[in-house]
Scaffold this motif. Structure first.
Motif, short mmCIF file in Angstrom:
data_model
loop_
_atom_site.label_atom_id
_atom_site.label_comp_id
_atom_site.label_asym_id
_atom_site.label_seq_id
_atom_site.Cartn_x
_atom_site.Cartn_y
_atom_site.Cartn_z
N GLY A 54 39.82 6.44 118.97
CA GLY A 54 40.28 7.26 117.85
C GLY A 54 40.70 8.64 118.31
N ASP A 55 39.95 9.19 119.27
CA ASP A 55 40.31 10.47 119.87
C ASP A 55 41.65 10.38 120.59
OD1 ASP A 55 37.92 11.55 118.98
OD2 ASP A 55 36.89 11.30 120.91
N VAL A 56 41.87 9.27 121.30
CA VAL A 56 43.13 9.07 122.02
C VAL A 56 44.29 9.06 121.04
CG1 VAL A 56 44.49 7.40 123.36
CG2 VAL A 56 42.12 7.85 123.98
N PHE A 57 44.14 8.29 119.97
CA PHE A 57 45.22 8.18 118.99
C PHE A 57 45.54 9.53 118.36
CE2 PHE A 57 47.28 7.28 114.99
CZ PHE A 57 48.14 6.23 115.30
N ALA A 58 44.51 10.21 117.88
CA ALA A 58 44.72 11.51 117.23
C ALA A 58 45.29 12.54 118.20
CB ALA A 58 43.40 12.01 116.64
N GLY A 59 44.80 12.51 119.45
CA GLY A 59 45.29 13.45 120.45
C GLY A 59 46.75 13.24 120.79
N ASP A 60 47.17 11.97 120.86
CA ASP A 60 48.57 11.69 121.16
C ASP A 60 49.48 12.21 120.06
OD1 ASP A 60 47.92 10.49 123.53
OD2 ASP A 60 48.21 8.43 122.84
N LEU A 61 49.10 12.02 118.80
CA LEU A 61 49.93 12.52 117.71
C LEU A 61 49.96 14.04 117.69
CD1 LEU A 61 49.21 10.17 114.65
CD2 LEU A 61 51.11 10.10 116.28
N ALA A 62 48.81 14.65 117.95
CA ALA A 62 48.76 16.12 117.98
C ALA A 62 49.67 16.68 119.06
CB ALA A 62 47.32 16.59 118.19
N ALA A 63 49.68 16.01 120.21
CA ALA A 63 50.52 16.48 121.32
C ALA A 63 52.00 16.41 120.98
CB ALA A 63 50.24 15.64 122.57
N LEU A 64 52.35 15.48 120.09
CA LEU A 64 53.75 15.33 119.67
C LEU A 64 54.11 16.25 118.51
CD1 LEU A 64 53.93 11.43 119.75
CD2 LEU A 64 55.10 12.99 121.32
N GLY A 65 53.11 16.88 117.92
CA GLY A 65 53.35 17.74 116.77
C GLY A 65 53.41 16.99 115.46
N VAL A 66 52.83 15.78 115.42
CA VAL A 66 52.79 14.99 114.19
C VAL A 66 51.53 15.34 113.40
CG1 VAL A 66 52.66 12.65 113.23
CG2 VAL A 66 54.08 13.09 115.25
N HIS A 67 51.70 15.67 112.14
CA HIS A 67 50.57 15.98 111.27
C HIS A 67 49.77 14.70 111.03
CE1 HIS A 67 48.28 17.75 107.92
NE2 HIS A 67 48.52 16.62 107.27
N TYR A 68 48.45 14.78 111.25
CA TYR A 68 47.60 13.60 111.07
C TYR A 68 46.23 14.06 110.60
CZ TYR A 68 44.94 9.34 112.21
OH TYR A 68 44.14 8.23 112.15
N ALA A 69 45.90 13.76 109.34
CA ALA A 69 44.65 14.26 108.78
C ALA A 69 43.82 13.18 108.10
CB ALA A 69 44.96 15.38 107.78
N THR A 70 44.13 11.91 108.34
CA THR A 70 43.37 10.81 107.71
C THR A 70 41.92 10.84 108.19
OG1 THR A 70 45.40 9.49 107.77
CG2 THR A 70 43.34 8.33 107.25
N SER A 71 40.98 10.73 107.27
CA SER A 71 39.57 10.74 107.65
C SER A 71 39.24 9.52 108.50
CB SER A 71 38.68 10.77 106.41
OG SER A 71 38.85 9.58 105.65
N ARG A 72 38.25 9.66 109.39
CA ARG A 72 37.87 8.57 110.29
C ARG A 72 36.70 7.77 109.74
NH1 ARG A 72 38.11 10.43 116.58
NH2 ARG A 72 39.82 11.94 116.45
N LEU A 73 36.66 6.50 110.13
CA LEU A 73 35.53 5.64 109.78
C LEU A 73 34.34 5.97 110.68
CD1 LEU A 73 37.24 2.17 109.30
CD2 LEU A 73 36.27 3.62 107.52
N ARG A 74 33.16 5.92 110.12
CA ARG A 74 31.96 6.23 110.90
C ARG A 74 30.92 5.12 110.76
NH1 ARG A 74 34.15 11.16 109.71
NH2 ARG A 74 34.09 12.69 111.40
N ASP A 75 31.39 3.88 110.75
CA ASP A 75 30.44 2.76 110.72
C ASP A 75 30.69 1.87 111.94
OD1 ASP A 75 32.76 1.36 110.10
OD2 ASP A 75 32.32 1.26 107.96
N SER A 76 30.39 0.60 111.84
CA SER A 76 30.45 -0.28 113.01
C SER A 76 31.87 -0.70 113.37
CB SER A 76 29.60 -1.53 112.77
OG SER A 76 30.06 -2.22 111.62
N VAL A 77 32.83 -0.50 112.48
CA VAL A 77 34.20 -0.89 112.78
C VAL A 77 34.81 0.09 113.77
CG1 VAL A 77 36.48 -1.33 111.78
CG2 VAL A 77 34.44 -1.93 110.49
N ARG A 78 35.49 -0.45 114.78
CA ARG A 78 36.05 0.39 115.83
C ARG A 78 37.55 0.59 115.64
NH1 ARG A 78 32.13 2.91 117.86
NH2 ARG A 78 33.03 3.07 119.95
N THR A 79 38.11 1.54 116.37
CA THR A 79 39.55 1.78 116.34
C THR A 79 40.31 0.54 116.82
OG1 THR A 79 39.32 4.17 116.65
CG2 THR A 79 41.41 3.18 117.34
N ALA A 80 41.39 0.23 116.12
CA ALA A 80 42.21 -0.94 116.48
C ALA A 80 42.80 -0.76 117.87
CB ALA A 80 43.32 -1.13 115.46
N ARG A 81 42.91 -1.88 118.57
CA ARG A 81 43.47 -1.83 119.93
C ARG A 81 44.20 -3.13 120.24
NH1 ARG A 81 37.50 -1.22 122.04
NH2 ARG A 81 37.56 -0.12 120.06
#
Length: 334
Positions: free
Chosen positions: A90-117
């Motif tokens: 999730g950090d990788v995904f958000a960091g990549d968008l931030a580096a491109l200057g894309v606004h991304y503010a969707t809240s993250r899940l904090r349970d057992s489900v993991r980031t899609a890959r």
């Protein structure tokens, strides 16, 4: 009307592509069918991720995410809505968008489900064997759709790949409602013939009910939507149903249909196609940005074709050069 903060806001699957070179023996030992895409669960995803050899690459992907990245590379103001977990990828995904200057503010899940890959194992012959875990990206809900963001985007664009979970469908309809409330356009891509085959009545209803204003498709998807082998018949049908349709035709370029007018442009020539992944996503980037900035259909189509030509000239579904500079060289949006 809300002041425009974004040219294009996209909504879709937030996925991290993880690419690793492997020997043939690895594929066999893990019980995979070579060259096939396997849908896997969270436990299998964690096990495969741990087993991946050194030298892997982690690149944010997802169709709508790629489109947002393309809009930013073209010099546009882009935003993305999609679900990741509160984990490393999730950090990788958000960091990549931030580096491109894309606004991304969707809240993250904090349970057992993991980031899609999508774990992509590449053997020496270049064959790709994929293992996809959808995880968090299929947990998008109406609560993730912020009216102030949608209302501030000239165009909101959504991907058919996410038209599966019930809550995501509700989120798409909510986003379209907010767009229209603020006198903005809502756009949708059919994504894949497989998606069309599964959801044909629903896709047609989205278009005919005017929930969606702009429709994106390739030739195969358009023919599948109207269950015909005749492209002319499919074009006439979409012209009757949609306010605007943008159709990609591979090496033959692209066309747009609007108010009975059909405009076509040729593809941009490249030395060779290295990887066609992301061609439709990047076409959408250029076309959407052109439309958001009030350009002609011909100019928007050409910008889309130029962006697509860049992404198919290398491995990976996101641009590797400054698309804004490239487009300016061709006298297009930049």
């Amino acid at each position: 009307m809300t002041q425009t903060r974004f040219d294009v806001l996209t909504i879709g699957n937030a996925i991290v592509d993880i690419i690793a070179p492997v020997a043939e023996e690895f594929i066999a030992a893990e019980g995979m069918s070579k060259g096939i895409m396997h849908l896997i669960d969270g436990e299998r995803a964690e096990a495969l991720y741990a087993a991946m050899p050194p030298g892997r690459q982690q690149i944010s992907g997802g169709s709508a995410g790629n489109t947002a990245a393309g809009v930013a590379s073209l010099g546009g103001r882009a935003a993305f809505v999609g679900k990741v977990a509160d984990d490393g990828l999730g950090d990788v995904f958000a960091g990549d968008l931030a580096a491109l200057g894309v606004h991304y503010a969707t809240s993250r899940l904090r349970d057992s489900v993991r980031t899609a890959r999508c774990m992509i194992f590449v053997t020496e012959d270049g064959e790709r064997t994929m293992n996809t875990y959808l995880g968090a990206c299929h947990q998008l809900t109406e609560a993730d759709i912020a009216e102030d963001e949608i209302g501030a985007a000239a165009i909101t664009y959504m991907e058919g790949f996410l038209w599966d979970p019930l809550e995501a469908k509700k989120a798409f309809v909510r986003a379209a409602h907010y767009a229209h409330k603020h006198e903005r356009a809502a756009a949708f891509t059919l994504s894949d013939p497989f998606c069309v085959d599964r959801f044909r009545p629903e896709f047609l209803d989205l278009i005919r009910s005017k929930t969606i204003d702009y429709v994106f498709a390739n030739v195969h998807e358009l023919k599948s939507l109207y269950q015909t082998d005749d492209l002319g018949e499919a074009v006439r049908a979409i012209a009757a149903d949609a306010e605007l349709a943008a159709i990609t035709m591979g090496a033959d370029g692209a066309m747009a249909i609007h108010n009975g007018e059909v405009v076509s442009v040729p593809a941009f020539a490249i030395d060779r196609v290295v990887d066609a992944t992301g061609a439709g996503d990047l076409f959408a980037s250029g076309f959407l940005l052109g439309m958001a900035r009030g350009q002609s259909l011909e100019s928007a189509l050409s910008t889309g074709c130029l962006a697509a030509s860049e992404v198919i000239s290398h491995i990976g579904a996101r641009p590797q050069c400054d698309l804004a500079a490239l487009s300016r060289q061709h006298g297009l949006v930049g």
